[in-house]
Design a protein around this motif. Structure first.
Motif, mmCIF file in Angstrom:
data_model
loop_
_atom_site.group_PDB
_atom_site.id
_atom_site.type_symbol
_atom_site.label_atom_id
_atom_site.label_comp_id
_atom_site.label_asym_id
_atom_site.label_seq_id
_atom_site.Cartn_x
_atom_site.Cartn_y
_atom_site.Cartn_z
ATOM 1 N N GLN A 114 0.872 -1.171 0.000
ATOM 2 C CA GLN A 114 0.000 0.000 0.000
ATOM 3 C C GLN A 114 0.913 1.226 0.000
ATOM 4 N N GLY A 115 1.293 1.675 -1.188
ATOM 5 C CA GLY A 115 2.293 2.732 -1.274
ATOM 6 C C GLY A 115 3.629 2.190 -0.811
ATOM 7 N N ASP A 116 4.209 2.829 0.215
ATOM 8 C CA ASP A 116 5.469 2.356 0.791
ATOM 9 C C ASP A 116 5.246 1.396 1.951
ATOM 10 N N HIS A 117 3.980 1.123 2.249
ATOM 11 C CA HIS A 117 3.656 0.266 3.399
ATOM 12 C C HIS A 117 3.513 -1.182 2.950
ATOM 13 N N LEU A 118 4.217 -2.080 3.637
ATOM 14 C CA LEU A 118 4.118 -3.512 3.367
ATOM 15 C C LEU A 118 2.916 -4.054 4.137
ATOM 16 N N TRP A 119 1.786 -4.208 3.433
ATOM 17 C CA TRP A 119 0.544 -4.658 4.072
ATOM 18 C C TRP A 119 0.612 -6.135 4.391
ATOM 19 N N HIS A 143 -3.910 -6.135 -7.805
ATOM 20 C CA HIS A 143 -5.370 -6.074 -7.726
ATOM 21 C C HIS A 143 -5.839 -6.200 -6.275
ATOM 22 N N ILE A 144 -5.205 -7.088 -5.529
ATOM 23 C CA ILE A 144 -5.582 -7.264 -4.124
ATOM 24 C C ILE A 144 -5.304 -5.993 -3.332
ATOM 25 N N ALA A 145 -4.177 -5.348 -3.622
ATOM 26 C CA ALA A 145 -3.851 -4.094 -2.931
ATOM 27 C C ALA A 145 -4.923 -3.045 -3.201
ATOM 28 N N ILE A 146 -5.411 -2.988 -4.449
ATOM 29 C CA ILE A 146 -6.476 -2.040 -4.789
ATOM 30 C C ILE A 146 -7.749 -2.392 -4.024
ATOM 31 N N ALA A 147 -8.074 -3.691 -4.005
ATOM 32 C CA ALA A 147 -9.280 -4.130 -3.295
ATOM 33 C C ALA A 147 -9.199 -3.791 -1.813
ATOM 34 N N ILE A 148 -8.033 -4.008 -1.230
ATOM 35 C CA ILE A 148 -7.852 -3.709 0.192
ATOM 36 C C ILE A 148 -8.020 -2.220 0.441
ATOM 37 N N GLN A 149 -7.435 -1.407 -0.435
ATOM 38 C CA GLN A 149 -7.538 0.048 -0.272
ATOM 39 C C GLN A 149 -8.990 0.498 -0.368
ATOM 40 N N GLN A 150 -9.720 -0.032 -1.367
ATOM 41 C CA GLN A 150 -11.124 0.334 -1.516
ATOM 42 C C GLN A 150 -11.932 -0.124 -0.305
#
Length: 732
Positions: free
Chosen positions: A456-461, A489-496
């Motif tokens: 998530q950007g510079d963050h390792l989710w 895609h998962i990172a986008i889903a998590i952000q949303q």
């Protein structure tokens, strides 16, 4: 090709040999030899070095002995046991040569004569040795093998995963009170040949284990020049050891020991009795050699089988080859990969339920990759983490909701993953992974792994992990690319989803705040109503007291004063009663109030009520309490005066009193009290009179910041104009 089961397929001997042992000359003093060992132990156990487990164990074993060499010939050894004996003797070690305190070499072997690592292990166990020196054909000293170096060379993690601690533990060992002098403890260690002592802090009959003292700790104190006869063991002991039940698996215990930086653990019975102790290498001395050999042989055969598999052809879809059937199959797989990504994107657009999206993703990826386990691992701020979603094939241990605190990860892998690193491992045993990392993977049956970061950007989710458990697996290029794109895609889903959850949380918080505000308002309304009720009751009590007091008054003028005072109090009590009964606690309906007030006044003059007609004309006007009270008192005085003085003729029947109240414009009101009686005396200045009632009318009019006029008409007509006063009126 090597036949399965042949000795050469087993672990090679070279990884089990330490080629950099500590060597000294025989002329060195015993004190200097002990100092060398102590300094070597200090450096290899320094937490700041963050050494992997296998390296730390090898370094500690190296520091447990110095080899006495003349030229290139091995002439003796000086182990921790010889060092403890020298210290326990109490002699001046700085004046004694190492040659006088060293031990003899029981056995030295040529590596060329040993077929594999298990031959070394057999010698160590048969001869009850901790160190086995190696010499070449010319007898030159070339290195040593120890239980610790064998631990690094042998891959027995799958065995340890299923092995209970009861099968790998050693005897409880030497025990002593924590208050014992270190010199006395060292003498016990020499007498029993032990390299450690477990310390208790209570009575020996019911020991409470409080720590551990190792031989290397005694060497450290000797190097520092401390008086070991005056220093208690508890002053330098290591903290309380972790303890486990006998049925706990060895690999699980090892992992916890690594996290706590403990060199050994205790095995405790359910009743609290000490059953034994386990070190990182104890299983090598307790388990059957044939069992160990069989596990290693099985592993090496699977590695060799995997290595002998043909490499992927140029028909891999990313290579561009399409002519062969393999190329057609590759294109089909690439198409399925694209369809999977498109479906994932559709799931993200159609749903904001992150758990549903992630579960669908891991299920479809596992089916597409034909692997046994796919999971998503989420990190905590301290770099520990939890498996939040998983798809696992039948027959494999689930890892869902497992929490891992892997100290190795933060030191060795986290930074690389934050930079977008992808880890592709066809076989964990041939990929150069650290032992602590292998230990964690083996707990979850991992043999091959494909891991991509979720950023998530510079963050390792977290991590998206595909694991193959049954055997090594070669990960193809398009599979790696698939997981990378899927992680995006998962990172986008998590952000949303997190944004949606944040909005829902804010809405819920706002709703809770509104409910709290409404509840607070209801409480305040109840409180205000209770206040109005109590004020009304108190005013009625005062009115009742005046009435009771008036029963003892015989003077008519005084009686009239009492009656007037009662009416004034009733006019104020009536306002509080109206507010108590009203839904609006801030304003009072003047139409209802004027009606009730005027008729109450009329009924208080019983004789007059039989021949005076009251006519009330009040619009739907609402006033705040600050305005309503003085306005009510003005009405009370003017109507009372009319009822008392306007109609002196008892035989007259056409007697009328009118009370009119209307609003001229916003916040501007007119009150008219008129009668058709005899009127005021000629020349009377109502603003300067001794009448208390008229004086009160003028005072209350000033309080309302209004004006009062006496109009020309039949009888008497007072016209009062005023504005609403108070903070509420100014706000509106």
């Amino acid at each position: 090709m090597t036949q399965p089961g042949s000795p050469s397929i087993l672990s090679r001997l070279e990884p089990a040999i330490d080629r950099r042992p500590l060597t000294v000359e025989p002329s060195l003093s015993l004190a200097d030899a002990i100092a060398i060992m102590a300094k070597a132990q200090s450096s290899c156990t320094a937490p700041s070095l963050n050494l992997p487990l296998e390296i730390a164990l090898k370094n500690q074993a190296r520091a447990s002995v110095v080899w006495v060499v003349e030229g290139s010939q091995l002439v003796g050894q000086f182990t921790e046991q010889e060092a403890l004996a020298a210290i326990a003797s109490g002699r001046d070690l700085s004046g004694m040569a190492l040659a006088d305190g060293m031990g003899e070499i029981a056995l030295a072997v040529n590596p060329a004569d040993l077929p594999d690592s298990f031959a070394v292990l057999a010698l160590l166990r048969q001869q009850q040795l901790r160190h086995l020196p190696m010499v070449d054909e010319q007898g030159h000293f070339s290195g040593m093998a120890t239980i610790e170096t064998l631990r690094a060379a042998l891959q027995l993690d799958h065995l340890l995963k299923a092995l209970p601690l009861a099968d790998a533990m050693l005897a409880p060992g030497l025990q002593a009170p924590a208050t014992a002098a270190i010199a006395a403890v060292a003498q016990q260690m020499v007498a029993t040949g032990q390299d450690s002592v477990m310390l208790w802090g209570e009575a020996e009959a019911n020991p409470q284990w409080v720590g551990l003292l190792l031989a290397q700790d005694v060497l450290q104190l000797e190097m520092l020049g401390l008086d070991l006869n005056r220093t208690q063991a508890q002053a330098v002991m290591r903290p309380t050891l972790p303890n486990f039940a006998p049925e706990e698996k060895v690999l699980v215990a090892y992992w916890h020991m690594q996290q706590q930086q403990a060199q050994r653990c205790l095995v405790m019975q359910a009743a609290g009795d000490l059953a034994g102790q386990v070190t990182f290498t104890s299983f090598l001395t307790t388990l059957d050699l044939d069992l160990l050999r069989g596990v290693e042989l099985e592993l090496q055969e699977s590695i060799q089988t995997f290595a002998n598999r043909p490499s992927p052809k140029a028909s891999d879809p990313l290579s561009g080859a399409t002519a062969s059937p393999d190329g057609i199959e590759g294109l089909r797989e690439q198409l399925e990969s694209s369809q999977l990504l498109a479906a994932m994107a559709m799931h993200i657009r159609e749903s904001l339920q992150i758990s549903e999206i992630l579960q669908t993703a891991v299920d479809e990826v596992r089916q597409f990759l034909q692997t046994e386990r796919v999971l998503i691992y989420r990190f905590n701020p301290d770099m520990s983490g939890t498996v939040v979603v998983e798809s696992v094939a039948d027959g494999w241990q689930p890892a869902l909701n497992s929490t891992v605190r892997d100290a190795c990860f933060g030191k060795n892998y986290a930074h690389a993953y934050k930079e977008g690193r992808t880890q592709v491992v066809d076989d964990i045993y041939t990929a150069g992974l650290t032992q602590c990392h292998i230990d964690i993977l083996v707990i979850y049956d991992v043999r091959a792994s494909l891991v991509v970061p979720i950023l998530q950007g510079d963050h390792l989710w977290g991590l998206l992990c595909a694991y193959h458990c049954s055997a090594p697996k070669h990960w193809r290029t398009f599979e790696v690319e698939l997981l990378k794109q899927l992680a995006t895609h998962i990172a986008i889903a998590i952000q949303q989803s997190e944004l949606y959850e944040q909005i829902q949380s804010e809405l819920a918080e706002r709703k809770r705040a509104e409910e709290q505000l409404k509840s607070s308002l209801r409480e305040k309304e109840a409180l205000i109503k209770e206040i109005h009720h109590r004020v009304k009751n108190n005013l009625q009590i005062i009115s009742s007291v005046l009435r009771l007091q008036s029963d003892f008054v015989r003077d008519k003028k005084v009686m009239a004063l009492f009656n007037d005072s009662q009416n004034r109090i009733r006019s104020m009590a009536l306002i509080h009663e109206k507010l108590y009964q009203s839904r609006d606690l801030l304003r009072i309906s003047m139409a209802e109030y004027v009606q009730d007030l005027a008729h109450n006044l009329l009924s208080s003059y019983v004789a007059s009520s039989q021949r005076i007609q009251l006519q009330i004309q009040a619009e739907s006007i609402w006033l705040n309490i600050d305005t309503a009270i003085p306005c009510g008192l003005i009405i009370n005085e003017l109507v009372s005066n009319a009822l008392k003085h306007a109609f002196p003729d008892p035989h007259r029947s056409d007697n009328h009193v009118w009370v009119t109240m209307r609003q001229r414009k916003e916040g501007d009101f007119t009150l008219i009290v008129r009668d058709n009686g005899i009127g005021l005396p000629t020349g009377l200045d109502f603003k300067n009179t001794e009448s208390l009632g008229l004086e009160l009318v003028c005072i209350f009019t000033e309080q309302l910041e209004g004006s009062i006029e006496l109009a020309d008409s039949e009888g008497t007509q007072f016209v009062v104009t005023f504005n609403e006063i108070g903070d509420l009126a100014r706000d509106t």
